[in-house]
Design an enzyme around this catalytic site. Structure first.
Site, PDB file in Angstrom:
ATOM      1  N   ASP A  42       3.288   9.225 -14.276  1.00 20.74           N
ATOM      2  CA  ASP A  42       2.747  10.593 -14.311  1.00 20.74           C
ATOM      3  C   ASP A  42       1.639  10.696 -13.251  1.00 20.74           C
ATOM      4  O   ASP A  42       0.661   9.939 -13.312  1.00 20.74           O
ATOM      5  CB  ASP A  42       2.189  10.858 -15.717  1.00 20.74           C
ATOM      6  CG  ASP A  42       1.571  12.252 -15.853  1.00 20.74           C
ATOM      7  OD1 ASP A  42       1.468  12.979 -14.834  1.00 20.74           O
ATOM      8  OD2 ASP A  42       1.184  12.599 -16.984  1.00 20.74           O
ATOM      9  N   GLU A  76     -15.095  -7.380   3.855  1.00 19.98           N
ATOM     10  CA  GLU A  76     -14.414  -8.327   2.971  1.00 19.98           C
ATOM     11  C   GLU A  76     -13.098  -8.734   3.603  1.00 19.98           C
ATOM     12  O   GLU A  76     -12.500  -9.723   3.197  1.00 19.98           O
ATOM     13  CB  GLU A  76     -14.173  -7.673   1.603  1.00 19.98           C
ATOM     14  CG  GLU A  76     -13.551  -8.573   0.546  1.00 19.98           C
ATOM     15  CD  GLU A  76     -12.032  -8.702   0.638  1.00 19.98           C
ATOM     16  OE1 GLU A  76     -11.488  -9.632   0.035  1.00 19.98           O
ATOM     17  OE2 GLU A  76     -11.382  -7.876   1.320  1.00 19.98           O
ATOM     18  N   CYS A 104     -17.570  -6.003  -1.804  1.00 13.93           N
ATOM     19  CA  CYS A 104     -17.901  -4.651  -1.358  1.00 13.93           C
ATOM     20  C   CYS A 104     -19.399  -4.437  -1.174  1.00 13.93           C
ATOM     21  O   CYS A 104     -19.828  -3.368  -0.733  1.00 13.93           O
ATOM     22  CB  CYS A 104     -17.352  -3.629  -2.354  1.00 13.93           C
ATOM     23  SG  CYS A 104     -15.603  -3.876  -2.694  1.00 13.93           S
ATOM     24  N   THR A 155      -4.941   1.710  -5.761  1.00 11.73           N
ATOM     25  CA  THR A 155      -6.385   1.720  -5.430  1.00 11.73           C
ATOM     26  C   THR A 155      -6.662   1.003  -4.110  1.00 11.73           C
ATOM     27  O   THR A 155      -7.745   0.466  -3.915  1.00 11.73           O
ATOM     28  CB  THR A 155      -7.230   1.110  -6.571  1.00 11.73           C
ATOM     29  OG1 THR A 155      -6.819  -0.234  -6.807  1.00 11.73           O
ATOM     30  CG2 THR A 155      -7.086   1.901  -7.845  1.00 11.73           C
ATOM     31  N   HIS A 167     -20.777   2.937  -5.366  1.00 11.15           N
ATOM     32  CA  HIS A 167     -19.586   2.292  -4.817  1.00 11.15           C
ATOM     33  C   HIS A 167     -18.382   2.792  -5.622  1.00 11.15           C
ATOM     34  O   HIS A 167     -18.443   2.891  -6.844  1.00 11.15           O
ATOM     35  CB  HIS A 167     -19.730   0.768  -4.945  1.00 11.15           C
ATOM     36  CG  HIS A 167     -18.447   0.045  -4.668  1.00 11.15           C
ATOM     37  ND1 HIS A 167     -17.742   0.248  -3.508  1.00 11.15           N
ATOM     38  CD2 HIS A 167     -17.735  -0.848  -5.397  1.00 11.15           C
ATOM     39  CE1 HIS A 167     -16.645  -0.495  -3.537  1.00 11.15           C
ATOM     40  NE2 HIS A 167     -16.613  -1.166  -4.666  1.00 11.15           N
ATOM     41  N   LYS A 174     -17.295   6.006 -15.215  1.00  8.65           N
ATOM     42  CA  LYS A 174     -17.455   5.156 -16.409  1.00  8.65           C
ATOM     43  C   LYS A 174     -18.823   4.489 -16.404  1.00  8.65           C
ATOM     44  O   LYS A 174     -19.510   4.432 -17.422  1.00  8.65           O
ATOM     45  CB  LYS A 174     -16.377   4.064 -16.423  1.00  8.65           C
ATOM     46  CG  LYS A 174     -14.996   4.498 -16.863  1.00  8.65           C
ATOM     47  CD  LYS A 174     -14.029   3.332 -16.627  1.00  8.65           C
ATOM     48  CE  LYS A 174     -12.594   3.712 -16.893  1.00  8.65           C
ATOM     49  NZ  LYS A 174     -12.155   3.480 -18.258  1.00  8.65           N
TER      50      LYS A 174
HETATM   51  N1  COA Z   1      -2.977  11.310 -17.498  1.00  2.88           N
HETATM   52  C1  COA Z   1      -4.312  11.038 -17.427  1.00  2.88           C
HETATM   53  N2  COA Z   1      -4.820   9.770 -17.526  1.00  2.88           N
HETATM   54  C2  COA Z   1      -3.961   8.765 -17.691  1.00  2.88           C
HETATM   55  C3  COA Z   1      -2.582   8.980 -17.758  1.00  2.88           C
HETATM   56  C4  COA Z   1      -2.091  10.317 -17.659  1.00  2.88           C
HETATM   57  N3  COA Z   1      -0.784  10.608 -17.712  1.00  2.88           N
HETATM   58  N4  COA Z   1      -1.976   7.782 -17.927  1.00  2.88           N
HETATM   59  C5  COA Z   1      -2.957   6.853 -17.953  1.00  2.88           C
HETATM   60  N5  COA Z   1      -4.150   7.451 -17.802  1.00  2.88           N
HETATM   61  C6  COA Z   1      -5.477   6.817 -17.757  1.00  2.88           C
HETATM   62  C7  COA Z   1      -5.671   5.720 -18.772  1.00  2.88           C
HETATM   63  O1  COA Z   1      -6.002   6.246 -20.042  1.00  2.88           O
HETATM   64  C8  COA Z   1      -6.816   4.948 -18.140  1.00  2.88           C
HETATM   65  O2  COA Z   1      -8.023   5.624 -18.365  1.00  2.88           O
HETATM   66  P1  COA Z   1      -9.256   4.890 -19.059  1.00  2.88           P
HETATM   67  O3  COA Z   1      -9.539   3.687 -18.208  1.00  2.88           O
HETATM   68  O4  COA Z   1     -10.355   5.894 -19.004  1.00  2.88           O
HETATM   69  O5  COA Z   1      -8.820   4.517 -20.416  1.00  2.88           O
HETATM   70  C9  COA Z   1      -6.535   5.061 -16.644  1.00  2.88           C
HETATM   71  O6  COA Z   1      -5.602   6.133 -16.503  1.00  2.88           O
HETATM   72  C10 COA Z   1      -5.933   3.796 -16.011  1.00  2.88           C
HETATM   73  O7  COA Z   1      -4.766   3.458 -16.704  1.00  2.88           O
HETATM   74  P2  COA Z   1      -4.521   1.959 -17.218  1.00  2.88           P
HETATM   75  O8  COA Z   1      -3.110   1.883 -17.684  1.00  2.88           O
HETATM   76  O9  COA Z   1      -5.581   1.542 -18.159  1.00  2.88           O
HETATM   77  O10 COA Z   1      -4.781   1.068 -15.948  1.00  2.88           O
HETATM   78  P3  COA Z   1      -3.834   0.286 -14.954  1.00  2.88           P
HETATM   79  O11 COA Z   1      -3.314  -0.907 -15.653  1.00  2.88           O
HETATM   80  O12 COA Z   1      -2.864   1.177 -14.285  1.00  2.88           O
HETATM   81  O13 COA Z   1      -4.925  -0.173 -13.844  1.00  2.88           O
HETATM   82  C11 COA Z   1      -6.885  -0.111 -12.529  1.00  2.88           C
HETATM   83  C12 COA Z   1      -5.865   0.726 -13.316  1.00  2.88           C
HETATM   84  C13 COA Z   1      -7.882   0.845 -11.897  1.00  2.88           C
HETATM   85  C14 COA Z   1      -7.624  -1.060 -13.473  1.00  2.88           C
HETATM   86  C15 COA Z   1      -6.129  -0.908 -11.416  1.00  2.88           C
HETATM   87  O14 COA Z   1      -5.601   0.022 -10.507  1.00  2.88           O
HETATM   88  C16 COA Z   1      -6.998  -1.907 -10.685  1.00  2.88           C
HETATM   89  O15 COA Z   1      -7.214  -3.026 -11.154  1.00  2.88           O
HETATM   90  N6  COA Z   1      -7.484  -1.545  -9.480  1.00  2.88           N
HETATM   91  C17 COA Z   1      -8.385  -2.397  -8.705  1.00  2.88           C
HETATM   92  C18 COA Z   1      -9.795  -2.210  -9.189  1.00  2.88           C
HETATM   93  C19 COA Z   1     -10.738  -2.896  -8.272  1.00  2.88           C
HETATM   94  O16 COA Z   1     -10.627  -2.815  -7.083  1.00  2.88           O
HETATM   95  N7  COA Z   1     -11.708  -3.634  -8.847  1.00  2.88           N
HETATM   96  C20 COA Z   1     -12.575  -4.447  -8.018  1.00  2.88           C
HETATM   97  C21 COA Z   1     -13.626  -3.699  -7.345  1.00  2.88           C
HETATM   98  S1  COA Z   1     -14.888  -3.183  -8.400  1.00  2.88           S
END
Ligand code: COA
Length: 407
Positions: free
Chosen positions: A51, A101, A133, A174, A255, A264
């Site tokens: 979605d 990085e 970062c 991301t 950041h 958050k």
């Molecule tokens: N509509 C709205 N929100 C939705 C949705 C929809 N249809 N489907 C899922 N979501 C929301 C989830 O509820 C969640 O929100 P929340 O975190 O507030 O609960 C969010 O979208 C992410 O979904 P989720 O399934 O939990 O995560 P994911 O497994 O897809 O991973 C990340 C998301 C961001 C954790 C992942 O992309 C990641 O690890 N990115 C790298 C992060 C990074 O670089 N970190 C290091 C630097 S600080």
């Protein structure tokens, strides 16, 4: 007898040290560059059967920049730095700090290539900095220290990164690419950085990139909690260092590995401090990062550029900047926006850059992703970029760059 033991009345009035105004140091200018291409997250969502609201709302991202085959951190960093040099010249620049990085060489600093491309004077020190970062903020802090000791100098800080994760992982949406060039000086045009800083370090395996990998490894959930801990920890340290009250800060810029991360963390800080949280206060600082994707070291500074470009009411106000580098190091600094900052910003410049990016299909993006790793194998790169500098390729194991003649 020490000066402190000397009775005050014995000092003749004319020998009293003159009251010195504290030196104002900070951000004189910022320029942004990004990749030639863009991948819309709607397209990735369709391919992956996700979605699109998960990306737009759930992680708070709309698209990410993808470098052309003849672009990398050097070409993006040089493009941003060229803008700064074109505006301000090279006078007083004796230090170039390049934070990244995603370095292209284990030994040579990317800034040395930029030094050559820009034709900077030879009497300049150049070095590369790394801590995920956070490196860009470390570079700005070092620059402020140099200027405090030598106020007639100016320091060119470049933060540039290509954020690469493996395809078909949760982190794929991301990714991103971009650079910020920041001119640090005395009596700055944009933001005076205040002396107190809050710092925080904790050894955490939330994101890292071993030497044999061109893509980062990340534990996304852990990175959220580590980021929050660093933000709250840096806030408490800033308070202990005599930092301002929450109410005295009009805007925060964070950041932004994905913009929801900043939301958050900020929610947690407001709970910690005991103040209400209005999400809309962070939206302006998210404007460019929602489009570039994660730019690691450049992310905070692209956020600051958005705030200064798009918010007209910051003159004389205090803002806070939070930097986080996984692994992990956080730092929170505050600054006073100059009353006439609007006369010095280049409104519309970043918006035009983002709008000019050439869209990629998911297949084309994944093809570029597969060939994106730094290599020592000789290769010629096709001419694609419309930016001022390009990565020509590898010859005799060494990377070569050239000016394209475009602005
Ligand atoms: N509509 C709205 N929100 C939705 C949705 C929809 N249809 N489907 C899922 N979501 C929301 C989830 O509820 C969640 O929100 P929340 O975190 O507030 O609960 C969010 O979208 C992410 O979904 P989720 O399934 O939990 O995560 P994911 O497994 O897809 O991973 C990340 C998301 C961001 C954790 C992942 O992309 C990641 O690890 N990115 C790298 C992060 C990074 O670089 N970190 C290091 C630097 S600080």
């Amino acid at each position: 007898m020490t000066a402190q033991q000397q009775p005050a009345q014995q000092q003749p009035a004319q020998q009293q040290p003159a009251q010195q105004q504290p030196l104002s140091v900070g951000i004189h200018d910022i320029a942004i560059a990004t990749g030639h291409h863009v991948l819309e997250l709607d397209d990735l969502a369709e391919r992956l059967g996700v979605d699109p609201a998960k990306y737009h709302v759930g992680i708070g991202q709309d698209a990410f920049s993808v470098p052309a085959p003849d672009e990398d951190i050097v070409t993006m960093g040089a493009a941003a730095a060229k803008e700064v040099i074109d505006r301000h010249g090279v006078e007083g620049i004796r230090t170039v700090l390049f934070a990244t990085e995603s370095g292209v060489d284990q030994s040579k600093a990317a800034g040395v290539y930029v030094h050559g491309l820009l034709g900077l004077p030879q009497n300049v020190r150049v070095v590369e900095l790394k801590q995920a970062c956070y490196g860009g903020t470390a570079a700005v802090q070092l620059a402020l220290g140099i200027i405090a000791r030598a106020p007639h100098e100016r320091v060119l800080v470049i933060a540039a990164d290509v954020a690469r994760y493996d395809v078909d992982t949760a982190a794929e949406p991301t990714q991103g690419a971009g650079a910020a060039a920041i001119l640090v000086s005395a009596d700055p045009d944009l933001v005076e950085i205040e002396p107190a800083a809050g710092v925080f370090t904790a050894d955490v395996d939330d994101f890292w990139r071993p030497n044999d990998r061109s893509t980062a490894l990340v534990d996304g959930r852990l990175s959220v909690s580590a980021y929050v801990d660093a933000f709250v920890g840096a806030w408490d340290d800033l308070a202990a260092q005599g930092g301002p009250a929450y109410e005295d800060i009009v805007r925060f810029v964070h950041h932004q590995p994905f913009t929801k991360m900043a939301l958050k963390a900020h929610r947690k800080l407001t709970q910690h401090v005991g103040v209400p949280f209005d999400e809309s206060e962070l939206a302006t600082g998210f404007t460019y990062n929602r489009q570039t994707g994660n730019t690691y070291t450049a992310s905070l500074w692209i956020g600051l550029a958005a705030l200064l470009d798009l918010d007209d009411d910051l003159g004389g106000e205090r803002i806070a900047l939070f930097s986080y580098g996984s692994g992990s190091v956080g730092e929170l600094v505050t600054g006073i926006v100059r009353p006439d900052y609007r006369d010095h910003r280049r409104q519309g410049r970043v918006g035009a850059l983002l709008a000019a990016r050439v869209p990629l299909s998911v297949d084309a993006y994944r093809e570029l992703h597969a060939s994106g790793a730094a290599t020592s194998v000789d290769v010629e790169r096709p001419r694609v970029t419309a930016a001022p500098y390009r990565f020509v390729g590898v010859r005799g194991g060494a990377r070569h760059y050239e000016a394209t003649g475009q602005d």
